[in-house]
Design a protein around this motif. Structure first.
Motif, mmCIF file in Angstrom:
data_model
loop_
_atom_site.group_PDB
_atom_site.id
_atom_site.type_symbol
_atom_site.label_atom_id
_atom_site.label_comp_id
_atom_site.label_asym_id
_atom_site.label_seq_id
_atom_site.Cartn_x
_atom_site.Cartn_y
_atom_site.Cartn_z
ATOM 1 N N ASP A 8 53.423 18.337 27.480
ATOM 2 C CA ASP A 8 53.552 18.754 28.872
ATOM 3 C C ASP A 8 53.742 17.498 29.727
ATOM 4 O O ASP A 8 53.719 16.374 29.220
ATOM 5 N N GLN A 9 53.941 17.670 31.028
ATOM 6 C CA GLN A 9 54.276 16.526 31.862
ATOM 7 C C GLN A 9 53.124 15.538 31.998
ATOM 8 O O GLN A 9 53.324 14.366 32.327
ATOM 9 N N ASP A 10 51.921 15.994 31.715
ATOM 10 C CA ASP A 10 50.761 15.110 31.768
ATOM 11 C C ASP A 10 50.561 14.337 30.473
ATOM 12 O O ASP A 10 49.566 13.624 30.320
ATOM 13 N N GLY A 11 51.475 14.503 29.545
ATOM 14 C CA GLY A 11 51.372 13.767 28.297
ATOM 15 C C GLY A 11 50.393 14.361 27.316
ATOM 16 O O GLY A 11 49.906 13.668 26.409
ATOM 17 N N VAL A 12 50.111 15.639 27.456
ATOM 18 C CA VAL A 12 49.190 16.332 26.564
ATOM 19 C C VAL A 12 50.006 17.214 25.618
ATOM 20 O O VAL A 12 50.901 17.942 26.053
ATOM 21 N N THR A 13 49.709 17.143 24.332
ATOM 22 C CA THR A 13 50.423 17.963 23.366
ATOM 23 C C THR A 13 49.909 19.400 23.422
ATOM 24 O O THR A 13 48.722 19.648 23.610
ATOM 25 N N TYR A 14 50.822 20.325 23.258
ATOM 26 C CA TYR A 14 50.451 21.741 23.258
ATOM 27 C C TYR A 14 49.674 22.077 21.984
ATOM 28 O O TYR A 14 49.898 21.463 20.932
ATOM 29 N N PRO A 15 48.752 23.035 22.068
ATOM 30 C CA PRO A 15 47.989 23.432 20.887
ATOM 31 C C PRO A 15 48.926 23.851 19.751
ATOM 32 O O PRO A 15 49.907 24.545 19.967
ATOM 33 N N ASN A 16 48.603 23.401 18.550
ATOM 34 C CA ASN A 16 49.366 23.744 17.344
ATOM 35 C C ASN A 16 50.783 23.178 17.336
ATOM 36 O O ASN A 16 51.611 23.587 16.529
ATOM 37 N N ALA A 17 51.074 22.235 18.246
ATOM 38 C CA ALA A 17 52.407 21.627 18.257
ATOM 39 C C ALA A 17 52.620 20.796 16.995
ATOM 40 O O ALA A 17 51.709 20.113 16.520
ATOM 41 N N ASP A 18 53.811 20.874 16.449
ATOM 42 C CA ASP A 18 54.171 20.130 15.242
ATOM 43 C C ASP A 18 54.728 18.783 15.661
ATOM 44 O O ASP A 18 55.873 18.677 16.109
ATOM 45 N N LEU A 19 53.914 17.732 15.521
ATOM 46 C CA LEU A 19 54.302 16.404 16.000
ATOM 47 C C LEU A 19 55.327 15.754 15.074
ATOM 48 O O LEU A 19 55.369 16.028 13.876
ATOM 49 N N PRO A 20 56.145 14.870 15.623
ATOM 50 C CA PRO A 20 57.103 14.134 14.791
ATOM 51 C C PRO A 20 56.399 13.051 13.993
ATOM 52 O O PRO A 20 55.207 12.767 14.203
ATOM 53 N N ASP A 21 57.139 12.424 13.111
ATOM 54 C CA ASP A 21 56.626 11.284 12.358
ATOM 55 C C ASP A 21 56.703 10.070 13.268
ATOM 56 O O ASP A 21 57.766 9.492 13.468
ATOM 57 N N ILE A 22 55.561 9.688 13.834
ATOM 58 C CA ILE A 22 55.539 8.589 14.807
ATOM 59 C C ILE A 22 54.201 7.874 14.747
ATOM 60 O O ILE A 22 53.147 8.504 14.602
ATOM 61 N N ASP A 23 54.245 6.547 14.803
ATOM 62 C CA ASP A 23 53.035 5.752 14.877
ATOM 63 C C ASP A 23 53.100 4.874 16.122
ATOM 64 O O ASP A 23 54.050 4.964 16.912
ATOM 65 N N GLN A 24 52.099 4.022 16.310
ATOM 66 C CA GLN A 24 52.038 3.215 17.524
ATOM 67 C C GLN A 24 53.229 2.256 17.629
ATOM 68 O O GLN A 24 53.784 2.068 18.717
ATOM 69 N N ALA A 25 53.636 1.679 16.505
ATOM 70 C CA ALA A 25 54.756 0.733 16.547
ATOM 71 C C ALA A 25 56.043 1.422 16.976
ATOM 72 O O ALA A 25 56.779 0.904 17.831
ATOM 73 N N LEU A 26 56.332 2.591 16.409
ATOM 74 C CA LEU A 26 57.538 3.317 16.789
ATOM 75 C C LEU A 26 57.450 3.799 18.228
ATOM 76 O O LEU A 26 58.429 3.698 18.987
ATOM 77 N N ALA A 27 56.285 4.300 18.613
ATOM 78 C CA ALA A 27 56.110 4.794 19.981
ATOM 79 C C ALA A 27 56.329 3.671 20.999
ATOM 80 O O ALA A 27 56.972 3.873 22.039
ATOM 81 N N THR A 28 55.823 2.497 20.689
ATOM 82 C CA THR A 28 55.978 1.357 21.594
ATOM 83 C C THR A 28 57.442 0.937 21.696
ATOM 84 O O THR A 28 57.951 0.649 22.788
ATOM 85 N N LYS A 29 58.135 0.910 20.560
ATOM 86 C CA LYS A 29 59.551 0.550 20.574
ATOM 87 C C LYS A 29 60.357 1.556 21.396
ATOM 88 O O LYS A 29 61.232 1.180 22.178
ATOM 89 N N ILE A 30 60.065 2.833 21.229
ATOM 90 C CA ILE A 30 60.755 3.871 21.993
ATOM 91 C C ILE A 30 60.516 3.685 23.481
ATOM 92 O O ILE A 30 61.449 3.740 24.298
ATOM 93 N N TYR A 31 59.261 3.449 23.850
ATOM 94 C CA TYR A 31 58.956 3.332 25.279
ATOM 95 C C TYR A 31 59.594 2.083 25.883
ATOM 96 O O TYR A 31 60.096 2.118 27.014
ATOM 97 N N HIS A 32 59.599 0.989 25.141
ATOM 98 C CA HIS A 32 60.260 -0.222 25.629
ATOM 99 C C HIS A 32 61.750 0.045 25.864
ATOM 100 O O HIS A 32 62.329 -0.435 26.836
ATOM 101 N N SER A 33 62.364 0.816 24.970
ATOM 102 C CA SER A 33 63.782 1.147 25.124
ATOM 103 C C SER A 33 64.012 2.003 26.356
ATOM 104 O O SER A 33 64.977 1.802 27.105
#
Length: 393
Positions: free
Chosen positions: A32-57
């Motif tokens: 959601d817009q507050d950065g909270v995952t919906y209940p039972n949401a199927d998350l992607p394959d992502i770790d802190q390193a990938l998340a940081t690279k994505i956000y920097h981009s």
């Protein structure tokens, strides 16, 4: 002609029409817009390193767009197109691929190049069409490309990359390589004949291509409801027999998840996938466009709250992977770097005029050489009209 392929459907004995809008297509949303995952949401394959690279981009993309629009308004740059509000589609899509996968862009996917590490110097050289431009100054700004990063050079005609992507992906299939092709385009491009030709060919030939449609609501000044009827672009994928998914294009985790699954399917089955990412073009179509002539400020304000970068920032903070201090430092760093790169690139000479006739034949033909000589004579005759090249021949 055999009709056996249609015999697995129900048979009726009274006229039964299928309603043109009857296809119901769900929209994948994880955050959601507050950065909270919906209940039972199927998350992607992502770790802190990938998340940081994505956000920097994402952050760099936002800063680049802001600075380049300012440069165009100052008369330093001839033209620019932003991806304001749509950054998650290109960055998230690229993050869901492998480096060997081919990316075919339209003209709002610089985020894919940024994610893959396209150098700031190369971005600037292309925008200013100087001697350092990988394309040798032959294209207008934002027509990037990189052979080293498997990103096909952007071309101006709308939707031409769609059948090209099918052909390239089919070649990957024949070679048996562990690679797919992703093809970005807007929903306006889906009104072109190339869209239908490309999708049908991919479905029939079973090419491992991911068609990624950014449905941002407008084809320049034409809203979606004036472009087509039916249930968006995703319903067309169903019509062509292509595995299809609709996602929230402003939800970076939804984009990443969908692309990861699409790639795995395309590799395993050697078949195409269509992703329709629902988003909104917050900025103008280009620096030559004034959106106030066809939409309201109220409409734009409504979509401001769906900012994909803010949504990911909130998620990172919730994960304890980010904070406001790093946020401020990152954006300040990128603003300084981009401004410095502009000052360097705009002072570099234009490509030498002789490069106009290279890269066509191994040795330029006599006809091309004669044409080049005529151009040089013309430039030397009117030096005041060509200040960057006069007197150099």
């Amino acid at each position: 002609m055999s009709t056996e392929i249609y015999d697995d459907g129900p048979v009726v004995h009274q006229p039964t029409f299928i309603d043109g809008t009857s296809v119901e297509i769900p929209e994948l949303r994880i955050l959601d817009q507050d950065g909270v995952t919906y209940p039972n949401a199927d998350l992607p394959d992502i770790d802190q390193a990938l998340a940081t690279k994505i956000y920097h981009s994402l952050a760099f993309h936002r800063v680049l767009d802001e600075r380049m629009v300012a440069s165009q308004r100052q008369g330093r740059l001839s033209f620019y197109m932003t991806a304001l509000g749509e950054e998650a589609t290109s960055v998230g899509g690229a993050a869901g691929l492998k480096p060997q996968d081919m990316i075919m862009m339209q003209y709002r996917e610089q985020g894919a190049l940024i994610y893959r590490g396209f150098d700031l110097k190369d971005l600037m050289n292309q925008l200013f069409s100087n001697a350092g431009d990988l394309g040798k100054g032959r294209q207008m700004p934002i027509h990037y490309g990189s052979k080293a990063l498997n990103c096909m050079t952007v071309s101006s005609p709308l939707a031409t990359q769609i059948p090209q992507a099918t052909g390239y992906a089919y070649g990957q299939k024949l070679q048996g390589v562990d690679a797919v092709t992703i093809c970005y385009f807007g929903e306006g491009a889906a009104s072109e004949g190339d869209f239908h030709a490309g999708l049908n060919m991919a479905a029939v030939q079973e090419a491992p291509v991911i068609f990624f449609c950014r449905n941002n609501g407008y084809a320049i000044s034409t809203p979606s409801d004036e472009q087509f009827k039916g249930n968006g672009i995703a319903s067309r994928g169903v019509g062509y027999g292509i595995k299809t998914i609709r996602i929230d294009g402003n939800d970076i985790l939804a984009v990443l998840k969908a692309t990861q699954i699409a790639r795995a399917y395309a590799i395993k089955e050697n078949k195409p996938v269509l992703i329709e990412a629902m988003s909104y073009r917050l900025g103008a179509h280009s620096t030559s466009d004034d959106p106030s002539g066809y939409r309201t400020k109220e409409e734009e304000a409504k979509w401001q709250s769906h900012d994909p970068i803010l949504r990911m920032k909130n998620w990172l903070i919730n994960q304890k992977w980010w904070d406001e201090a790093r946020e401020t430092a990152l954006f300040e760093k990128y603003r300084e770097e981009v401004l410095a790169a502009v000052k360097v690139a705009e002072k570099i000479d234009k490509p030498h005029i002789d490069t106009m006739i290279t890269d066509v034949y191994d040795v330029p033909s006599a006809q091309l050489q004669a044409q080049l000589d005529e151009v040089k004579a013309h430039v030397n005759k009117y030096p005041e009209a060509y200040p960057f090249t006069a007197g150099k021949f």
